[in-house]
Design a protein around this motif. Sequence first.
Motif: not given
Length: 385
Positions: A224-249
């Motif tokens: 979908l072109g969301l290159s910075a959006t990645v799910v690495n962990n189940w939620l809650p991801d309190l360490e912030g390993t799941n990422t995204t960017s302003a453009r992706d959102l």
Amino acid sequence: MSSSRSRRQDPGWRRPLLLLLRLLLMGVGLGVISGSALKMLAPQVQQGNVTLPAWLNLDLLQGAALTPGRQPQTTNNASTMATSLGRFETKEEITALSQRWRALAAAEKDLQASAFLLKLDDGRYAELSPDTALPAASSIKTPILLVALELLDAGDLSWNEPLTLSKTTVGGGAGWMASKPLGSRFPTHEVATEMIRVSDNTATNLLIERVGGKELLNQRFNALGLSATVVNNWLPDLEGTNTTSARDLARSIALVDTGEVLSTRSRDLFREVMGTSRTNRLLPGGLLKGLGGEQGEPDDSLMVKGYRVLNKTGDIGIAYADAGLIELPDGSRAVAAFLVKGPFNDPRSTELIRSMAAAMAPVLKPKPPLPRKSPKTVAPAPPQP
């Protein structure tokens, strides 16, 4: 005499057969001529040098010039809708707003920020490090909703399909589904709604599992072109390993609203679910402040001013986010997204998002209508004597 006898003895099927052969030869000849013409016309049409009637599909012309074995593409409803509604496309930067965002972020040296705004109807945009990957927190639930609705459109998921609570999908933090017994079943529409409405982490995990797991979900994000959006962990991801960017959102929301991804039905479901979000203190609150409103005003204050914001926030203490679709009083639309990473529970992070959202207000205010010229009054002609 013999020639006359032979003509009389000719079988009756010969004449229709000859006529049929002539027609076939004419058809082949016309096909060759048409194919050659289509091959010559295709590049001209693509460059806009030739105008075709509406009933003639450009894809057919393109298919005529394709290599053997390749099928021409067909026009789908999503692309037609995207043409009529606008696309996720940047055209002209609003430099004053981009500069204002940079100044606000620069004043907070230990905060890292990403921001993006796009007016969908005219392509004007502003940005601040829009492609920087930052912790997504619960804002990642918006693109997860998008992928789930893609499955719905494809017929691979039913909106009423029950999802079963398992030990793997139970997530702490926000939401109520984690308190239910293992084996509890929830319809997909309730899972999707609670994921956005109260940011239920267990509901999010149920959807991640249902769409095929983290790896398949990330593959779909990338497609979908969301290159910075990645799910690495189940939620809650309190360490912030799941990422995204302003453009992706912003893109994940715009692709729905412009009709480039989902059907009209699923687009309406997306808006309906996003409209249930309870948290409005970041993007909506900042925009309200920029429009002259006061903090703590009722939730419908933006609606009173003619604005509507369909948004989803994120908050894990070290990172905050908010992104949404903004419907403006003049009927135009914009998407905006903000992410900030900083010290744990630092109030400056949320305040920076509100300040950047407030700075958008002048850009999003509809232009006042031009004054209408009053018709000139013509003095009546004097009566004739």
